[in-house]
Design a protein around this motif. Sequence first.
Motif, PDB file in Angstrom:
ATOM      1  N   GLN A   1      -2.120   7.159  -9.704  1.00  0.00           N
ATOM      2  CA  GLN A   1      -2.942   8.295 -10.148  1.00  0.00           C
ATOM      3  C   GLN A   1      -2.263   9.608  -9.794  1.00  0.00           C
ATOM      4  O   GLN A   1      -2.225  10.532 -10.607  1.00  0.00           O
ATOM      5  CB  GLN A   1      -4.331   8.231  -9.510  1.00  0.00           C
ATOM      6  N   ARG A   2      -1.726   9.705  -8.573  1.00  0.00           N
ATOM      7  CA  ARG A   2      -1.040  10.941  -8.173  1.00  0.00           C
ATOM      8  C   ARG A   2       0.202  11.161  -9.047  1.00  0.00           C
ATOM      9  O   ARG A   2       0.494  12.285  -9.453  1.00  0.00           O
ATOM     10  CB  ARG A   2      -0.653  10.890  -6.697  1.00  0.00           C
ATOM     11  N   PHE A   3       0.915  10.070  -9.326  1.00  0.00           N
ATOM     12  CA  PHE A   3       2.102  10.165 -10.172  1.00  0.00           C
ATOM     13  C   PHE A   3       1.710  10.647 -11.574  1.00  0.00           C
ATOM     14  O   PHE A   3       2.337  11.557 -12.126  1.00  0.00           O
ATOM     15  CB  PHE A   3       2.798   8.798 -10.251  1.00  0.00           C
ATOM     16  N   ALA A   4       0.672  10.068 -12.143  1.00  0.00           N
ATOM     17  CA  ALA A   4       0.222  10.448 -13.486  1.00  0.00           C
ATOM     18  C   ALA A   4      -0.238  11.904 -13.507  1.00  0.00           C
ATOM     19  O   ALA A   4       0.048  12.645 -14.447  1.00  0.00           O
ATOM     20  CB  ALA A   4      -0.895   9.522 -13.960  1.00  0.00           C
ATOM     21  N   SER A   5      -0.925  12.315 -12.453  1.00  0.00           N
ATOM     22  CA  SER A   5      -1.393  13.693 -12.361  1.00  0.00           C
ATOM     23  C   SER A   5      -0.212  14.660 -12.288  1.00  0.00           C
ATOM     24  O   SER A   5      -0.185  15.679 -12.982  1.00  0.00           O
ATOM     25  CB  SER A   5      -2.279  13.841 -11.128  1.00  0.00           C
ATOM     26  N   LYS A   6       0.750  14.317 -11.442  1.00  0.00           N
ATOM     27  CA  LYS A   6       1.922  15.180 -11.302  1.00  0.00           C
ATOM     28  C   LYS A   6       2.731  15.203 -12.607  1.00  0.00           C
ATOM     29  O   LYS A   6       3.223  16.246 -13.030  1.00  0.00           O
ATOM     30  CB  LYS A   6       2.798  14.688 -10.154  1.00  0.00           C
ATOM     31  N   GLN A   7       2.827  14.043 -13.257  1.00  0.00           N
ATOM     32  CA  GLN A   7       3.550  13.957 -14.520  1.00  0.00           C
ATOM     33  C   GLN A   7       2.891  14.846 -15.576  1.00  0.00           C
ATOM     34  O   GLN A   7       3.563  15.588 -16.287  1.00  0.00           O
ATOM     35  CB  GLN A   7       3.610  12.510 -14.999  1.00  0.00           C
TER      36      GLN A   7
ATOM     37  N   PRO B   1       0.801  -1.235   0.000  1.00  0.00           N
ATOM     38  CA  PRO B   1       0.000   0.000   0.000  1.00  0.00           C
ATOM     39  C   PRO B   1       0.832   1.282   0.000  1.00  0.00           C
ATOM     40  O   PRO B   1       0.430   2.268  -0.577  1.00  0.00           O
ATOM     41  CB  PRO B   1      -0.832  -0.114   1.285  1.00  0.00           C
ATOM     42  N   ASN B   2       1.994   1.275   0.625  1.00  0.00           N
ATOM     43  CA  ASN B   2       2.802   2.503   0.642  1.00  0.00           C
ATOM     44  C   ASN B   2       3.806   2.550  -0.512  1.00  0.00           C
ATOM     45  O   ASN B   2       4.609   3.454  -0.603  1.00  0.00           O
ATOM     46  CB  ASN B   2       3.537   2.633   1.982  1.00  0.00           C
ATOM     47  N   HIS B   3       3.760   1.553  -1.381  1.00  0.00           N
ATOM     48  CA  HIS B   3       4.658   1.507  -2.542  1.00  0.00           C
ATOM     49  C   HIS B   3       4.245   2.603  -3.518  1.00  0.00           C
ATOM     50  O   HIS B   3       3.067   2.875  -3.710  1.00  0.00           O
ATOM     51  CB  HIS B   3       4.549   0.125  -3.212  1.00  0.00           C
ATOM     52  N   PRO B   4       5.234   3.262  -4.164  1.00  0.00           N
ATOM     53  CA  PRO B   4       4.898   4.355  -5.096  1.00  0.00           C
ATOM     54  C   PRO B   4       4.008   3.924  -6.246  1.00  0.00           C
ATOM     55  O   PRO B   4       3.390   4.745  -6.904  1.00  0.00           O
ATOM     56  CB  PRO B   4       6.250   4.837  -5.616  1.00  0.00           C
ATOM     57  N   CYS B   5       3.919   2.632  -6.514  1.00  0.00           N
ATOM     58  CA  CYS B   5       3.119   2.164  -7.639  1.00  0.00           C
ATOM     59  C   CYS B   5       1.765   1.623  -7.193  1.00  0.00           C
ATOM     60  O   CYS B   5       1.046   1.016  -7.979  1.00  0.00           O
ATOM     61  CB  CYS B   5       3.886   1.099  -8.424  1.00  0.00           C
ATOM     62  N   PHE B   6       1.405   1.817  -5.952  1.00  0.00           N
ATOM     63  CA  PHE B   6       0.088   1.429  -5.477  1.00  0.00           C
ATOM     64  C   PHE B   6      -0.936   2.236  -6.268  1.00  0.00           C
ATOM     65  O   PHE B   6      -0.679   3.388  -6.612  1.00  0.00           O
ATOM     66  CB  PHE B   6      -0.026   1.710  -3.968  1.00  0.00           C
TER      67      PHE B   6
ATOM     68  N   THR C   1       9.246   5.377 -14.546  1.00  0.00           N
ATOM     69  CA  THR C   1       8.124   4.914 -15.354  1.00  0.00           C
ATOM     70  C   THR C   1       8.179   3.405 -15.543  1.00  0.00           C
ATOM     71  O   THR C   1       7.175   2.711 -15.357  1.00  0.00           O
ATOM     72  CB  THR C   1       8.132   5.612 -16.732  1.00  0.00           C
ATOM     73  N   SER C   2       9.354   2.887 -15.885  1.00  0.00           N
ATOM     74  CA  SER C   2       9.460   1.440 -16.084  1.00  0.00           C
ATOM     75  C   SER C   2       9.265   0.698 -14.771  1.00  0.00           C
ATOM     76  O   SER C   2       8.681  -0.383 -14.746  1.00  0.00           O
ATOM     77  CB  SER C   2      10.794   1.071 -16.716  1.00  0.00           C
ATOM     78  N   HIS C   3       9.698   1.277 -13.662  1.00  0.00           N
ATOM     79  CA  HIS C   3       9.521   0.633 -12.358  1.00  0.00           C
ATOM     80  C   HIS C   3       8.041   0.576 -11.972  1.00  0.00           C
ATOM     81  O   HIS C   3       7.585  -0.405 -11.411  1.00  0.00           O
ATOM     82  CB  HIS C   3      10.325   1.359 -11.286  1.00  0.00           C
ATOM     83  N   CYS C   4       7.312   1.630 -12.294  1.00  0.00           N
ATOM     84  CA  CYS C   4       5.885   1.644 -11.970  1.00  0.00           C
ATOM     85  C   CYS C   4       5.106   0.672 -12.847  1.00  0.00           C
ATOM     86  O   CYS C   4       4.096   0.129 -12.433  1.00  0.00           O
ATOM     87  CB  CYS C   4       5.312   3.053 -12.090  1.00  0.00           C
ATOM     88  N   HIS C   5       5.582   0.467 -14.072  1.00  0.00           N
ATOM     89  CA  HIS C   5       4.915  -0.495 -14.951  1.00  0.00           C
ATOM     90  C   HIS C   5       5.288  -1.929 -14.601  1.00  0.00           C
ATOM     91  O   HIS C   5       4.508  -2.858 -14.824  1.00  0.00           O
ATOM     92  CB  HIS C   5       5.251  -0.213 -16.426  1.00  0.00           C
ATOM     93  N   ASP C   6       6.484  -2.127 -14.044  1.00  0.00           N
ATOM     94  CA  ASP C   6       6.940  -3.466 -13.677  1.00  0.00           C
ATOM     95  C   ASP C   6       7.646  -3.395 -12.326  1.00  0.00           C
ATOM     96  O   ASP C   6       8.871  -3.316 -12.257  1.00  0.00           O
ATOM     97  CB  ASP C   6       7.899  -3.995 -14.754  1.00  0.00           C
TER      98      ASP C   6
END
Length: 160
Positions: free
Chosen positions: A18-24, A8-13, A131-136
């Motif tokens: 969604q927050r990452f995509a919004s900030k991006q 749950p606290n992982h950046p890719c949760f 980005t690659s870490h969040c996808h995998d």
Amino acid sequence: TEPAVPLPNHPCFPGEIQRFASKQTKLQSEATLALAQASTMARMQLEVDKQTKKKSPIADMVGIPDLGSGRRLHLTTSKLQEMNIAQLQVLVNDLHSQIELLNEDLVHLLIERDDLHMEQDSMLVDIEDLTSHCHDPSATNNNKSTINNNRPASHRERRT
């Protein structure tokens, strides 16, 4: 193998994604706007620099009021013929010193440009890694080991 489920606290949760995509998206739009304004801002800065440039003290000595004003100066043959050797020497020395200062400025600006390019490249690599870490999320941080394990052995490695 199934992809690892992020904690749950992982950046890719999912909420973090969604927050990452919004900030991006926000950062991309800010970068696009800044790039669109860069040319105009550079021209404005150039004008400010030209206006704040001091008049050359040589201008009065030589009798050319526009000398050192930052504008391109066109000296006619007749104007040069009217000048004595001392005035011409002062003019030549002034031009040499201006060339030297401009060359120094150019070197500093080229170094700054190179530093900014390296910083940009570093940021792009960081973005690609994130980005690659969040996808995998199961990917390791040590891409070197993955690359080395997947590449064919070199001619030297095969002989040993």
